[in-house]
Design a protein around this motif. Structure first.
Motif, mmCIF file in Angstrom:
data_model
loop_
_atom_site.group_PDB
_atom_site.id
_atom_site.type_symbol
_atom_site.label_atom_id
_atom_site.label_comp_id
_atom_site.label_asym_id
_atom_site.label_seq_id
_atom_site.Cartn_x
_atom_site.Cartn_y
_atom_site.Cartn_z
ATOM 1 N N GLY A 60 0.910 -1.036 0.244
ATOM 2 C CA GLY A 60 -0.271 -0.318 0.158
ATOM 3 C C GLY A 60 0.661 1.519 0.125
ATOM 4 N N CYS A 61 2.320 1.453 -0.161
ATOM 5 C CA CYS A 61 3.428 2.566 0.539
ATOM 6 C C CYS A 61 3.557 2.582 -0.980
ATOM 7 N N PRO A 62 3.204 3.629 -1.459
ATOM 8 C CA PRO A 62 4.253 4.077 -2.961
ATOM 9 C C PRO A 62 5.393 3.546 -2.921
ATOM 10 N N VAL A 63 6.144 3.491 -1.653
ATOM 11 C CA VAL A 63 7.765 4.186 -1.962
ATOM 12 C C VAL A 63 8.221 2.809 -1.420
ATOM 13 N N LYS A 66 9.588 -0.675 4.083
ATOM 14 C CA LYS A 66 9.641 -1.987 4.830
ATOM 15 C C LYS A 66 8.737 -1.819 6.851
ATOM 16 N N ILE A 67 7.267 -1.615 6.220
ATOM 17 C CA ILE A 67 7.271 -1.428 7.806
ATOM 18 C C ILE A 67 7.075 -2.582 8.611
ATOM 19 N N ARG A 68 6.779 -3.837 8.451
ATOM 20 C CA ARG A 68 7.202 -4.813 9.103
ATOM 21 C C ARG A 68 8.211 -4.456 9.669
ATOM 22 N N ASP A 89 13.843 3.961 2.161
ATOM 23 C CA ASP A 89 13.038 3.612 0.773
ATOM 24 C C ASP A 89 11.920 4.921 1.118
ATOM 25 N N ASN A 90 12.841 5.935 2.103
ATOM 26 C CA ASN A 90 11.902 7.709 2.400
ATOM 27 C C ASN A 90 12.560 8.280 2.691
ATOM 28 N N VAL A 91 13.210 9.636 2.371
ATOM 29 C CA VAL A 91 14.052 10.159 3.105
ATOM 30 C C VAL A 91 13.587 11.531 4.210
ATOM 31 N N VAL A 99 1.762 14.042 7.126
ATOM 32 C CA VAL A 99 1.042 14.049 5.808
ATOM 33 C C VAL A 99 0.491 12.902 4.373
ATOM 34 N N CYS A 100 1.104 12.041 4.776
ATOM 35 C CA CYS A 100 0.186 11.103 3.962
ATOM 36 C C CYS A 100 -0.988 10.216 4.422
ATOM 37 N N PRO A 101 -1.933 10.428 3.024
ATOM 38 C CA PRO A 101 -3.480 9.962 3.161
ATOM 39 C C PRO A 101 -3.146 8.412 3.659
ATOM 40 N N GLN A 102 -2.710 8.581 4.933
ATOM 41 C CA GLN A 102 -2.696 6.427 5.071
ATOM 42 C C GLN A 102 -3.816 5.830 5.017
ATOM 43 N N GLU A 103 -4.220 6.191 5.178
ATOM 44 C CA GLU A 103 -6.067 5.376 4.910
ATOM 45 C C GLU A 103 -5.845 4.643 3.691
ATOM 46 N N ASN A 104 -5.926 6.413 2.790
ATOM 47 C CA ASN A 104 -5.399 5.161 0.894
ATOM 48 C C ASN A 104 -4.037 3.936 0.390
ATOM 49 N N GLN A 105 -3.353 4.092 1.839
ATOM 50 C CA GLN A 105 -2.256 3.941 1.354
ATOM 51 C C GLN A 105 -1.999 2.975 2.540
ATOM 52 N N CYS A 106 -0.658 2.870 3.642
ATOM 53 C CA CYS A 106 -0.018 1.872 3.443
ATOM 54 C C CYS A 106 -1.473 1.024 4.739
ATOM 55 N N GLU A 107 -2.070 2.501 5.539
ATOM 56 C CA GLU A 107 -2.893 1.463 6.769
ATOM 57 C C GLU A 107 -4.222 1.271 5.929
ATOM 58 N N LEU A 124 3.239 5.963 14.122
ATOM 59 C CA LEU A 124 4.853 5.473 14.087
ATOM 60 C C LEU A 124 5.733 5.540 13.148
ATOM 61 N N GLU A 125 5.760 5.784 11.933
ATOM 62 C CA GLU A 125 6.620 6.666 11.743
ATOM 63 C C GLU A 125 7.263 8.159 12.023
ATOM 64 N N ARG A 126 6.205 8.760 11.936
ATOM 65 C CA ARG A 126 6.565 10.197 13.120
ATOM 66 C C ARG A 126 7.205 9.818 13.655
ATOM 67 N N VAL A 453 2.621 13.520 -1.463
ATOM 68 C CA VAL A 453 4.605 13.886 -1.378
ATOM 69 C C VAL A 453 4.983 12.854 -1.437
ATOM 70 N N ILE A 454 4.452 11.520 -1.069
ATOM 71 C CA ILE A 454 5.421 10.230 -1.051
ATOM 72 C C ILE A 454 5.142 10.147 -2.414
ATOM 73 N N LEU A 455 3.924 10.097 -3.451
ATOM 74 C CA LEU A 455 4.393 10.394 -4.763
ATOM 75 C C LEU A 455 6.087 11.430 -5.281
HETATM 76 S S1 SF4 Z 1 2.905 6.788 6.097
HETATM 77 FE FE1 SF4 Z 1 3.420 6.688 3.991
HETATM 78 S S2 SF4 Z 1 5.721 6.713 3.247
HETATM 79 FE FE2 SF4 Z 1 4.962 5.893 5.196
HETATM 80 S S3 SF4 Z 1 4.650 3.962 5.199
HETATM 81 FE FE3 SF4 Z 1 2.650 4.984 4.670
HETATM 82 S S4 SF4 Z 1 2.258 5.710 3.360
HETATM 83 FE FE4 SF4 Z 1 4.712 5.050 3.255
#
Ligand code: SF4
Ligand SMILES: Cc1cc2nc3c(=O)[nH]c(=O)nc-3n(C[C@H](O)[C@H](O)[C@H](O)COP(=O)(O)OP(=O)(O)OC[C@H]3O[C@@H](n4cnc5c(N)ncnc54)[C@H](O)[C@@H]3O)c2cc1C
Ligand SMILES: Cc1cc2nc3c(=O)[nH]c(=O)nc-3n(C[C@H](O)[C@H](O)[C@H](O)COP(=O)(O)OP(=O)(O)OC[C@H]3O[C@@H](n4cnc5c(N)ncnc54)[C@H](O)[C@@H]3O)c2cc1C
Ligand code: SF4
Ligand code: FES
Lengths: 476, 299
Positions: A60-63, A66-68, A89-91, A99-107, A124-126, A453-455
Motif C-alpha cells: 500500500g505504500c507507494p515507495v 519496510k513497515i514490518r 526507502d523514504n528520506v 502528511v501521507c493519506p495513510q488511510e488510502n495507502q499503507c494503513e 509510528l513513522e512520525r 508528497v510520497i508519490l
Molecule cells: S506513511 Fe506514507 S511513506 Fe510511510 S509507510 Fe505510510 S504510505 Fe509509506
C-alpha cells in the motif's frame, strides 16, 4: 527490549490515539495539532502489528517502506535503527508520517483493518523520525567518491529534495534551483505550520546540505537561466525538472476580481511562507479575517488547510463549500475531522455561481446553488447536479478558491523540445522519467498533476536511479 | 545576499541603486522587473529593472519611498546587502520599428519607462518623450531621457520646470499638431495611465501601459496580481506587466491596490515610530555579507 506478545493478545490492544491539542484552544493558534506519541504508547501500538509474512501494508505504500521491519525495531526499542530502516526507502519520514493519506495507502492495506483498526503506521513513522531528530543522531549515509558529473534540479519540493539526496550520495555534484526564497516547495508555502512545522522541513534540508547538496534560492529556471544555458554555459550534465503543479485555477465566475477573493495558493503563501499570521514580526499583510465570515471552495487538503488557517486568523464563521458530499472529499480523513472539531461548518452539496461585492470593490456575499448527486462520472464519483431555483446568498468577507491547480509553464515555454501534454504537464517515460529532451528528466506533480508528497518523493528517487544510469553509461 | 554597489538619491524620496546580480544582469530585457525582499522578515515587492551592466554584473533599480518597504529600502547605502532579489520577471516590452513612439513617464514611472525608451530608440524609432512630476525637484532621469529621445518635453503640476500642466496636455498638443504617432507607452500613477488611454482611444493610437498590481511570488503561482484586460483575467507578473491600455479595467486595478491599506498604514506607522527593529535586521545582513558562512550565498 520488549517481548513480542502472542497474536491473540495483540489484537486485544486498541489502536492508540494520537494526543491532540484541545480543539477550542488550537483553533486560535498555529502550533502543531498532533502532539506525537509517547514512547510507551508507541511501543504499545507497535505491539499490535501481526508481523504478517506477506505484509499487505508495504504494497500500500507507494515507495514500499519496510513497515514490518521498522515496527519490529520499535518493539525492540531500537528507534534509531527503525528510522534508518525507513530512510532506506523514504528520506523524509518526519514529513510523510505527518502528511501521507495513510488511510488510502499503507494503513488502508493493513490486514488489521479488516476486523480491527489498522496499525497506526503514520504515527509510528512520525514517532521514530521525531526521536531521531530530537537525539540529533540522524544517520547520514556515506557519500560515494566524486564522479565529476553535475546535475541541476529545478524545484525544491519533495520530488526535487529526494532526487538531490540520492544523487549526492552517488558522488554527483548536485545543485537545487528554487524560484522562491525558501526551500521545500509545497511543504513550506502550502502545508501550514499547525500540520507540518517548518522546523522539520528545515532540519531535513540541513541534512541534505550536510550531505553536500548545493541550494540556490531566487533562481527561476526559464527566466533567470534556461535549461539550455544550464547545459551549454553552466556545464550541467543532466537536469531534473520537479517544478510541481502550482498554477492556481479560478472558477471564471462573475466577481472573482473582488477584494477578499483569493486563490488558496495566495492565501496560504501569505500565511505560511510570508508569515502573515505574525504581523508583529513579518510585513506581508493578509486581508482581515478576524470576526469576519470566511469560506473556502473545495474539498481537498488545500481547502482544509486554508479554512483552518482562516479560523486561526480569527474568522467568526468558517465554511467549506463543496459541490459533492463528505464521502467524496479528497482530503485526508484526519484533516476533515480536525476541521470539524475546530468548528468549521461544512456546506456540502453547494456550489458558488457568483461573487457579490459593494461599490468599493469588496466582497460582501457569495451566491450559492444547492446540488444533488447524480450517476457516477468518469472519476468514479457521483457527479453533482445543480438543483434548479435553489440559489441563495451567503454573506461573506473572504472567499478562498481551492479547486485545484495546473502546470506552471515557465520552464516548458523556454524549452520547447521538452514535450508537454494537452494540459501542459511534462511528458516523461513511466519507468525512467526521461523527457523528450536528452539529459532532461521530470517527475512529481509537474508530470502526474497534483498528487501526494510520497508519490513526488518516489518520483524523485526513480529519477535519481535513472539519472545515475544515464551519467554512468552515457546512453540515452 | 545581493550587495548594493551604489546608492544615491535622484530626488527627494527617489533613490537609485546598483545591485550585484550577475545572472539577472545578463538576461534582463527592457520592461522586466525583479522581486526583492530586503530582510528575513520583509515582504516581497516588485521593482522594474531600469538598467543593467553585464560587465559589472549589476542591475539598476529606482525606488520611490511611499510605504514601509520602499522607505526602508531607501535607507540602505552602498555596502549594504539585500536578502533576496529574483528575476528577471515578466514579459519584456514589445520592441520593434514602429515609427514614432511617444514615451510618457509620470513620477517614478519615468524610471520604469526609461529602459524601453532606450530599446525603442535602438530599434530605429523616432522617440518623443514626455516626463512629468509634481514639481521641479521631483523630476528624475531628465538627462538620461533627453539623451535617448529625439525630443523631450517636461511637464510639472506647479510649473516649476518645463510646461505647467499634465503629461496628457502635451500628448494632446502633439496629436493636435498633426504629429503622426504610431505607438504610445505610458507609465505612471493609475489615473495618469487611464487619462492617457482616454486621450489616445478616439485616435486609435496603440497605447501600452505597465500595470502595478500587488504581487507576491511574481511567477504565476498566486494569482494575486490578476488584472482584468478586455474582460479577461490575466496575471500581470507573467502575462504582463505591459498591456494594451484601451483594454485595461483601471477601476478594478485601483480598487485591488487598496486591499491592504490599513495593514500597510499600521506597518508604516510602527516603522516610522521605531525603525530600529528593521535596521537591526539589515545590520544582520551586513554581518552575513562579511561572514557568508552564516547565511545563504548570492547567486
Ligand atoms: S506513511 Fe506514507 S511513506 Fe510511510 S509507510 Fe505510510 S504510505 Fe509509506
Ligand atoms: C495546501 C496543500 C496541502 C497538501 N497536503 C498534502 C498532504 O497532506 N499529504 C500529501 O501527501 N500531499 C499533500 N499535498 C500535495 C503535495 O504537497 C504535492 O503533491 C507535492 O508537494 C508535490 O511535490 P513536487 O516536488 O512535485 O512539487 P512542489 O512541492 O510543488 O515543489 C515545486 C517547487 O518548484 C519550484 N518551482 C516552480 N517553477 C520553478 C522554476 N521555473 N524554477 C525554479 N523553481 C521552480 C516551486 O517554487 C516549488 O518550490 C498538498 C498540497 C497543497 C498545495
Ligand atoms: C511590475 C511592477 C514594477 C514596479 N516597479 C517599480 C519601480 O521601479 N520603482 C518603484 O518605486 N516602484 C515600483 N513598483 C511599485 C512598488 O512595488 C510599490 O511601490 C511597493 O511595493 C510599495 O511597497 P511599500 O511597502 O513601500 O508601500 P505600502 O505602504 O505597503 O504600499 C503602498 C502601495 O503600493 C502598492 N503595493 C504594496 N505592496 C505591494 C506589492 N507586494 N507588490 C506591488 N505593489 C504593492 C499598493 O498599491 C499599495 O497601496 C512596481 C510595481 C510593479 C507591480
Ligand atoms: S499489514 Fe498491518 S499487521 Fe501486517 S505487517 Fe503490515 S502493519 Fe503489521
Ligand atoms: S504575483 Fe503571484 S501570480 Fe503574479
Amino acid at each position: 527490549m520488549t517481548e513480542r506478545l502472542p497474536p491473540k493478545e495483540r489484537t486485544k490492544i486498541p489502536r492508540q490515539a494520537m494526543p491532540e491539542q484541545d480543539p477550542h484552544e488550537r483553533a486560535h493558534n498555529f502550533a502543531e495539532v498532533n502532539r506525537g506519541l509517547e514512547i510507551l504508547v508507541a511501543e504499545k501500538e507497535a505491539q499490535r502489528c501481526l508481523a504478517c509474512n506477506d505484509p499487505k501494508c508495504v504494497h500500500g505504500c507507494p515507495v514500499g517502506v519496510k513497515i514490518r521491519e521498522f515496527v519490529d525495531l520499535v518493539i525492540e526499542g531500537e528507534y534509531l535503527k527503525a528510522a534508518a530502516k525507513i530512510r532506506e526507502d523514504n528520506v523524509l519520514p518526519a514529513v510523510t508520517g505527518r502528511v501521507c493519506p495513510q488511510e488510502n495507502q499503507c494503513e488502508g492495506s493493513c490486514i488489521l483493518g479488516k476486523r480491527f483498526s489498522p496499525l497506526a503506521i503514520g504515527h509510528l513513522e512520525r514517532f521514530v523520525a521525531d526521536y531521531e531528530q530530537a537525539t540529533g543522531q540522524v544517520g547520514l549515509p556515506e557519500r560515494a567518491p566524486a564522479t565529476g558529473k553535475k546535475v541541476a534540479i529545478v524545484g525544491s519540493g519533495p520530488a526535487g529534495l529526494s532526487c538531490a539526496g540520492d544523487l549526492v550520495l552517488k558522488g554527483h555534484d548536485v545543485t537545487v534551483f528554487e524560484a522562491l526564497h525558501e526551500i521545500g516547495g509545497v511543504l513550506v508555502y502550502g502545508i501550514p505550520e499547525f500540520r507540518l512545522p517548518k522546523e522539520i522541513v528545515r532540519n531535513e534540508v540541513d541534512n541534505l546540505r550536510k550531505m553536500g547538496v548545493d541550494f540556490q534560492t531566487n533562481v527561476v529556471i526559464g527566466k533567470t537561466v534556461t535549461i539550455d544555458e544550464l547545459f551549454d554555459e553552466e556545464g550541467y550534465d543532466a537536469v531534473f525538472i520537479a517544478t510541481g503543479a502550482g498554477l492556481p485555477k479560478f472558477m471564471n465566475l462573475p466577481g472573482e476580481h473582488l477584494g477578499g477573493v483569493y486563490s488558496a495558493n495566495e492565501f496560504l503563501t501569505r500565511v505560511n511562507l510570508m508569515k502573515a499570521y505574525d504581523p508583529d514580526h513579518y510585513d506581508s499583510p493578509i486581508y482581515y479575517c478576524r470576526d469576519r465570515n470566511v469560506a473556502v471552495i473545495g474539498g481537498g487538503n488545500t481547502a482544509m488547510d486554508s479554512i483552518r488557517s482562516a479560523l486561526r486568523l480569527g474568522a467568526k464563521n468558517a465554511y467549506i463549500i463543496y459541490r459533492r458530499g463528505e464521502e467524496e472529499m479528497p482530503a485526508r480523513r484526519e484533516e476533515v475531522h480536525h476541521a470539524r472539531d475546530e468548528g468549521v461548518q461544512f456546506l456540502n452539496l453547494h456550489n458558488p455561481v457568483e461573487f457579490l461585492g459593494n461599490d468599493d470593490g469588496y466582497l460582501t456575499a457569495v451566491k450559492l446553488i444547492k446540488m444533488e448527486l447524480g450517476p457516477e462520472d468518469e472519476s468514479g464519483r457521483r457527479s453533482p447536479i445543480p438543483i434548479e431555483s435553489s440559489e441563495f446568498d451567503l454573506p461573506l468577507d473572504v472567499a478562498i478558491i481551492a479547486i485545484g491547480t495546473g502546470a506552471n509553464p515557465l520552464v516548458q515555454s523556454t524549452t520547447p523540445d521538452v514535450k508537454t501534454n494537452k494540459w501542459g504537464y511534462i511528458v516523461a517515460d513511466d519507468q525512467t522519467l526521461r523527457t523528450t529532451k536528452r539529459g532532461v528528466f521530470a517527475g512529481g506533480d509537474i508530470v502526474s498533476g497534483s498528487a501526494t508528497v510520497i508519490l513526488a518523493m518516489g518520483a524523485g528517487r526513480t529519477a535519481a536511479r535513472s539519472i545515475h544510469e544515464y551519467l554512468t553509461t552515457g546512453e540515452w | 545576499m545581493f550587495p548594493i554597489r551604489q546608492a544615491r538619491f535622484l530626488a527627494p524620496e527617489i533613490k537609485l541603486f546598483k545591485i550585484e546580480a550577475p545572472r539577472i544582469a545578463r538576461r534582463r530585457q527592457a520592461g522586466q522587473f525583479v522581486i526583492v525582499r530586503i530582510h528575513e522578515h520583509g515582504e516581497r515587492i516588485p521593482l522594474t529593472i531600469a538598467d543593467s551592466d553585464v560587465d559589472q554584473g549589476t542591475i539598476t533599480i529606482v525606488v520611490q519611498g511611499i510605504g514601509k518597504t520602499t522607505k526602508l529600502l531607501n535607507m540602505l547605502e552602498t555596502g549594504d546587502a539585500i536578502q533576496d532579489v529574483v528575476g528577471p520577471l515578466g514579459e519584456p516590452s514589445e520592441v520593434d520599428q514602429f515609427g514614432t513612439v511617444v514615451v510618457i513617464g509620470g513620477g517614478v514611472g519615468t524610471a520604469i519607462a526609461f529602459p524601453t525608451a532606450v530599446a525603442m530608440k535602438q530599434a530605429g524609432n523616432r522617440v518623443l518623450s514626455i516626463i512629468g512630476a509634481k514639481s521641479k525637484e521631483l523630476l528624475i532621469l531628465e538627462d538620461e531621457m533627453r539623451a535617448t529621445s529625439d525630443e523631450l518635453f517636461i511637464m510639472t503640476d506647479d510649473g516649476s520646470a518645463g510646461t505647467h500642466g499634465f503629461v496628457t496636455q502635451k500628448l494632446e498638443d502633439l496629436i493636435q499638431q498633426g504629429e503622426q504617432i504610431d505607438r504610445v507607452l505610458a507609465i505612471g500613477p493609475i489615473p495618469m495611465m487611464q487619462a492617457v488611454a482616454n486621450v489616445t482611444r478616439p485616435h486609435n493610437i496603440k497605447t501600452i501601459v505597465s500595470l502595478n498590481p500587488i504581487m507576491v511570488d511574481g511567477t504565476g503561482m498566486c494569482g494575486g496580481c490578476r488584472v482584468t484586460v478586455g474582460s479577461q483575467t490575466r496575471f500581470a507578473c507573467v502575462d504582463g506587466p505591459e498591456f494594451d491600455a484601451h483594454d485595461v479595467d483601471f477601476k478594478i486595478l485601483a480598487q485591488r491596490n487598496t486591499l491592504y491599506h490599513s495593514s500597510e498604514q499600521t506597518a508604516f506607522e510602527s516603522f516610522v515610530s521605531d525603525p530600529s527593529k528593521d535596521i537591526d535586521q539589515i545590520r544582520h545582513c551586513r554581518l552575513q555579507q562579511r561572514h557568508p558562512e552564516v547565511g545563504p550565498q548570492a547567486s
